[in-house]
Design a protein around this motif. Structure first.
Motif, PDB file in Angstrom:
ATOM      1  N   PRO A   1       0.613  -1.011   0.293  1.00 35.99           N
ATOM      2  CA  PRO A   1      -0.268   0.149  -0.364  1.00 35.99           C
ATOM      3  C   PRO A   1       0.622   1.398  -0.196  1.00 35.99           C
ATOM      4  N   LEU A   2       0.315   2.462  -1.088  1.00 37.31           N
ATOM      5  CA  LEU A   2       1.447   3.165  -0.688  1.00 37.31           C
ATOM      6  C   LEU A   2       0.776   4.629   0.467  1.00 37.31           C
ATOM      7  N   PRO A   3       2.371   5.032   1.015  1.00 42.98           N
ATOM      8  CA  PRO A   3       1.821   5.607   2.686  1.00 42.98           C
ATOM      9  C   PRO A   3       2.023   7.034   2.186  1.00 42.98           C
ATOM     10  N   PHE A   4       0.413   7.604   1.167  1.00 48.95           N
ATOM     11  CA  PHE A   4       0.007   8.377   1.758  1.00 48.95           C
ATOM     12  C   PHE A   4      -0.439   9.411   2.769  1.00 48.95           C
ATOM     13  N   VAL A   5      -1.475   8.994   3.729  1.00 44.70           N
ATOM     14  CA  VAL A   5      -1.390   9.315   5.016  1.00 44.70           C
ATOM     15  C   VAL A   5       0.292   9.444   6.008  1.00 44.70           C
ATOM     16  N   GLN A   6       1.174   9.622   5.502  1.00 46.30           N
ATOM     17  CA  GLN A   6       2.509   8.968   6.268  1.00 46.30           C
ATOM     18  C   GLN A   6       3.040  10.201   5.174  1.00 46.30           C
ATOM     19  N   THR A   7       3.257  10.137   3.667  1.00 50.56           N
ATOM     20  CA  THR A   7       3.870  11.859   3.519  1.00 50.56           C
ATOM     21  C   THR A   7       2.721  13.012   3.624  1.00 50.56           C
ATOM     22  N   LEU A   8       1.371  12.574   3.634  1.00 50.06           N
ATOM     23  CA  LEU A   8       0.767  14.118   4.243  1.00 50.06           C
ATOM     24  C   LEU A   8       1.345  14.363   5.526  1.00 50.06           C
ATOM     25  N   GLU A   9       0.638  13.872   6.557  1.00 45.77           N
ATOM     26  CA  GLU A   9       2.014  14.038   7.636  1.00 45.77           C
ATOM     27  C   GLU A   9       3.047  14.448   7.822  1.00 45.77           C
ATOM     28  N   ALA A  10       4.069  13.800   7.128  1.00 46.33           N
ATOM     29  CA  ALA A  10       5.316  15.407   7.017  1.00 46.33           C
ATOM     30  C   ALA A  10       5.579  15.926   6.393  1.00 46.33           C
ATOM     31  N   LEU A  11       4.866  16.437   5.543  1.00 47.04           N
ATOM     32  CA  LEU A  11       4.188  17.394   4.911  1.00 47.04           C
ATOM     33  C   LEU A  11       4.243  18.210   5.206  1.00 47.04           C
ATOM     34  N   THR A  12       2.929  18.392   5.988  1.00 46.66           N
ATOM     35  CA  THR A  12       1.919  19.611   6.998  1.00 46.66           C
ATOM     36  C   THR A  12       2.917  19.314   8.276  1.00 46.66           C
ATOM     37  N   SER A  13       4.224  18.755   8.450  1.00 43.25           N
ATOM     38  CA  SER A  13       5.278  19.351   9.579  1.00 43.25           C
ATOM     39  C   SER A  13       5.609  20.202   9.400  1.00 43.25           C
ATOM     40  N   PHE A  14       6.361  20.674   7.857  1.00 40.14           N
ATOM     41  CA  PHE A  14       7.382  21.393   7.057  1.00 40.14           C
ATOM     42  C   PHE A  14       6.745  22.597   6.739  1.00 40.14           C
ATOM     43  N   LEU A  15       5.058  22.678   6.482  1.00 39.78           N
ATOM     44  CA  LEU A  15       4.878  24.207   5.846  1.00 39.78           C
ATOM     45  C   LEU A  15       3.533  24.415   6.602  1.00 39.78           C
ATOM     46  N   PRO A  16       4.329  26.095   6.559  1.00 41.38           N
ATOM     47  CA  PRO A  16       3.450  26.779   6.992  1.00 41.38           C
ATOM     48  C   PRO A  16       1.455  26.801   6.416  1.00 41.38           C
ATOM     49  N   GLU A  17       1.285  27.514   7.355  1.00 37.75           N
ATOM     50  CA  GLU A  17      -0.240  27.295   7.212  1.00 37.75           C
ATOM     51  C   GLU A  17      -0.930  27.446   5.397  1.00 37.75           C
ATOM     52  N   LYS A  18      -0.141  28.916   4.749  1.00 32.30           N
ATOM     53  CA  LYS A  18      -0.493  29.564   4.117  1.00 32.30           C
ATOM     54  C   LYS A  18       0.248  28.794   2.782  1.00 32.30           C
ATOM     55  N   LEU A  19       1.258  27.973   2.984  1.00 27.27           N
ATOM     56  CA  LEU A  19       1.506  27.073   2.050  1.00 27.27           C
ATOM     57  C   LEU A  19       0.898  25.504   1.622  1.00 27.27           C
ATOM     58  N   LYS A  20       0.096  24.913   2.946  1.00 26.86           N
ATOM     59  CA  LYS A  20      -0.802  23.761   3.084  1.00 26.86           C
ATOM     60  C   LYS A  20      -1.387  23.250   1.829  1.00 26.86           C
ATOM     61  N   LYS A  21      -2.250  23.734   1.032  1.00 25.94           N
ATOM     62  CA  LYS A  21      -3.088  23.955   0.217  1.00 25.94           C
ATOM     63  C   LYS A  21      -3.008  24.086  -0.751  1.00 25.94           C
ATOM     64  N   PRO A  22      -2.091  23.685  -1.266  1.00 29.24           N
ATOM     65  CA  PRO A  22      -1.689  24.878  -3.025  1.00 29.24           C
ATOM     66  C   PRO A  22      -2.649  24.384  -3.959  1.00 29.24           C
ATOM     67  N   ARG A  23      -2.989  25.270  -5.013  1.00 24.66           N
ATOM     68  CA  ARG A  23      -3.974  24.901  -6.068  1.00 24.66           C
ATOM     69  C   ARG A  23      -3.429  24.489  -7.194  1.00 24.66           C
ATOM     70  N   ILE A  24      -1.936  24.693  -7.357  1.00 25.87           N
ATOM     71  CA  ILE A  24      -1.654  24.311  -8.815  1.00 25.87           C
ATOM     72  C   ILE A  24      -0.512  24.318  -8.360  1.00 25.87           C
ATOM     73  N   GLY A  25      -0.108  22.080  -9.414  1.00 24.55           N
ATOM     74  CA  GLY A  25       0.788  22.104  -8.696  1.00 24.55           C
ATOM     75  C   GLY A  25       2.066  21.620 -10.177  1.00 24.55           C
ATOM     76  N   ILE A  26       3.346  22.370 -10.307  1.00 27.61           N
ATOM     77  CA  ILE A  26       4.350  22.005 -11.246  1.00 27.61           C
ATOM     78  C   ILE A  26       5.221  20.971 -11.473  1.00 27.61           C
ATOM     79  N   VAL A  27       5.717  20.228 -12.389  1.00 34.55           N
ATOM     80  CA  VAL A  27       6.395  19.778 -12.546  1.00 34.55           C
ATOM     81  C   VAL A  27       7.487  20.214 -13.543  1.00 34.55           C
ATOM     82  N   CYS A  28       8.748  20.288 -12.927  1.00 41.14           N
ATOM     83  CA  CYS A  28       9.664  20.760 -13.056  1.00 41.14           C
ATOM     84  C   CYS A  28      11.057  19.987 -14.176  1.00 41.14           C
ATOM     85  N   GLY A  29      10.879  19.877 -15.609  1.00 41.84           N
ATOM     86  CA  GLY A  29      11.670  19.012 -16.901  1.00 41.84           C
ATOM     87  C   GLY A  29      12.910  19.257 -16.555  1.00 41.84           C
TER      88      GLY A  29
END
Ligand SMILES: O=P(O)(O)O[C@H]1O[C@H](CO)[C@@H](O)[C@H]1O
Length: 313
Positions: A4-32
């Motif tokens: 199973p993919l560890p989505f819950v753990q990844t999202l928990e880790a991200l939450t611990s790194f991010l300030p409130e205003k960056l927690k819900k990005p609406r646009i994603g970018i992939v850099c080639g």
């Protein structure tokens, strides 16, 4: 049975790194390849290395960093965005679930619109090196021949078993690319439209393969992106792809005949041999460096325009 993919753990880790205003990005970018410099335009940036995130692999390709960047992009208050500084390719040995894991994480964070960039080789003489191609469709031989990224059990019961891809590349987002080019006063030739052929790599194409892809209707070719597009569509995201042409793929009309050359030589009429161009990843990165500024401005301008389009909310 797949792990199973560890989505819950990844999202928990991200939450611990991010300030409130960056927690819900609406646009994603992939850099080639060579395009991670985009992060220099972010404000209040938080960089989270992939090795701090359960489920993330490490990108092993030169020109690809291994981190997610969160920040505000665009004029005024800025729009919260998340960017992959470096992607995963199947040719590195990553499985498809790993290759597209960051895309699924972005969807879970609330990303609705995804801007993907890549480097590619041109198959179309009318699309020279340095052009940025707004992708309108793809030709994915691996998808048709047993290397489809969605092979296997569905990742979620909410995902369709049979995903349509006839509308994969959002016309509303593609429109914004051309509006952004206009805002930036780019020349008409700076941006083109075309079809991306996905190959598995890591070998570059032989001339015969290049010719096959061209005859199949493709304009550019690369070794990434399509798995990300497929997963993003499965997650319900709007997707656009901008592909920077870094080299021409050699597509001969005819092959030079060694037999005729030897015969000419033996007859005392030596022929001068044309020097064939041989592509390299260094060349890909070099063009990436030269054009990174234009790509950066385009992405930033598109990010500013997205909130003005109701169907992209
Ligand atoms: O598609 P991106 O990751 O930008 O890179 C392109 O450049 C590399 C080959 O030079 C391949 O990975 C190809 O797909």
């Amino acid at each position: 049975m797949a792990t199973p993919l560890p989505f819950v753990q990844t999202l928990e880790a991200l939450t611990s790194f991010l300030p409130e205003k960056l927690k819900k990005p609406r646009i994603g970018i992939v850099c080639g390849s060579g395009l991670s410099g985009l992060v220099e335009s972010f404000r209040e940036v938080v960089i989270v290395p992939y090795d701090k995130l359960p489920g993330f692999a490490k990108s092993t390709v030169p020109g690809h960093k291994s981190a997610l960047a969160f920040g505000l992009l665009g004029a005024g208050e800025g729009v919260p965005v998340v960017a992959m500084l470096g992607r995963f390719h199947p040719y590195e040995g990553h499985t498809f679930p790993t290759v597209v894991y960051p895309i699924r994480v972005m969807a879970k964070l609330g990303v609705k619109n995804l801007i993907i960039t890549n480097a590619s080789g041109s198959l179309n003489p009318a699309i020279p090196v340095g052009t940025i191609v707004v992708i309108q469709d793809h030709l994915a031989l691996p998808n048709l021949t047993g290397m489809n990224p969605l092979l296997g059990p569905p990742t979620s019961p909410n995902h369709p078993r049979f995903l349509p891809l006839s509308d994969a590349y959002s016309p509303s987002l593609r429109r914004l690319a051309f509006l952004a080019a206009h805002r930036l006063s780019l020349s008409r030739n700076a941006l083109a439209e075309g079809i991306y052929a996905w190959v598995s790599g890591p070998t570059y194409e032989t001339p015969a393969e290049g010719r096959l892809l061209r005859k199949g209707g493709a304009d550019v070719v690369g070794m990434s992106t399509v798995p990300e597009v497929v997963a993003a569509r499965e997650e319900g995201l709007n997707v656009m792809v901008m592909s920077l042409v870094t080299n021409f793929v050699v597509i001969p009309d005819t092959y030079r005949s060694i037999r005729e050359e030897v015969e000419a030589e033996l007859a005392g009429k030596p022929v001068e041999l044309p020097v064939a161009h041989v592509v390299s990843h260094d060349e890909v990165l070099e063009v990436g460096r030269e054009k990174a500024g234009v790509m950066k401005k385009l992405v930033e301008s598109i990010v500013e325009l997205i909130p003005t389009v109701p169907e992209l909310h």
